[in-house]
Design an enzyme around this catalytic site. Structure first.
Site: not given
Ligand code: GAR
Length: 212
Positions: A101, A103, A130, A139
């Site tokens: 994942n 985050h 991360s 997480d």
């Molecule tokens: C990213 O910033 C990712 O790190 C976050 O969602 C966004 C997705 O962007 N994920 C989380 O918060 C998971 N806990 P994307 O759809 O443009 O890749």
């Protein structure tokens, strides 16, 4: 790869594969039908699936079907890329050691949502993102690589999110490459790279290349 939204991290992986990342993205699955990432997958000739969680009575029944769908592609690695759902222990344990994942915070700081605003509210000077293996703890799985970047005067939530996201696009393909090359493993609750157990996450600074 599992997504819920825009899929810019998915795009970064698609682009890296087009260059030289040695993985085959077998499918993209979204829990939301309107996720733009589905279009990115189709444009790249990747199978795109929607498994709408609102059609299931509870998390367990959804995750059961999701696990079966994911397993049907016989993945070596399951990549969560903005998949905004908590996964049940059944799912996590089925793919233990094969589940990554990303985050948008320097975990263990700011698990959950609104990480950029929380970093700003706390007056943090440093923020980041991360990549970690996923375990039952939200997480909370073993960390692999973190990018650290300064919070600058004038940064607001939107600017910070943009800055962090641009760096996510660098660290995620780098970690996926290590895994694909057989250099990265989850061992118990820690991570080993090149046979050496990491004492903590590998680090990378803003504008730096990822570690080799
Ligand atoms: C990213 O910033 C990712 O790190 C976050 O969602 C966004 C997705 O962007 N994920 C989380 O918060 C998971 N806990 P994307 O759809 O443009 O890749």
């Amino acid at each position: 790869m599992l997504i819920s939204g825009n899929g810019s991290n998915l795009q970064a992986v698609i682009d890296a594969v087009a260059l030289d990342l040695p993985v085959d993205i077998r499918a993209v699955i979204s829990n939301k039908a309107d996720a733009y990432g589905l279009e990115r997958a189709r444009n790249a000739g990747i199978e795109a699936w929607v498994l709408d969680h609102t059609q299931y009575p509870d998390r367990e029944s959804y995750d059961q079907v999701l696990a079966e769908l994911v397993a049907s592609f016989k993945p070596g690695l399951v990549i969560l890329a903005g998949f905004m759902r908590i996964l049940s222990p059944h799912f996590v344990n089925k793919f233990r050691g094969q589940l990554l994942n990303i985050h948008p915070s320097l975990l263990p700081k700011y698990r959950g949502l609104h990480t950029h605003q929380r970093a700003l509210d706390a007056g943090d000077l440093v923020h980041g993102a991360s990549v970690h293996f996923v375990t039952e703890e939200l997480d909370g799985g073993p960390l692999v690589l973190q990018i650290r970047l300064p919070i600058e005067n004038g940064d607001d939530e939107e600017k910070l999110a943009k800055k962090v996201l641009s760096q996510e696009h660098i660290i995620y393909p780098a970690v996926i490459r290590w895994f694909a090359d057989g250099r990265l493993r989850m061992k118990g609750n820690s991570v080993s790279k090149d046979g050496v157990t990491l004492k903590g996450p590998l680090g990378m600074r803003y504008h730096e290349a990822p570690p080799a």
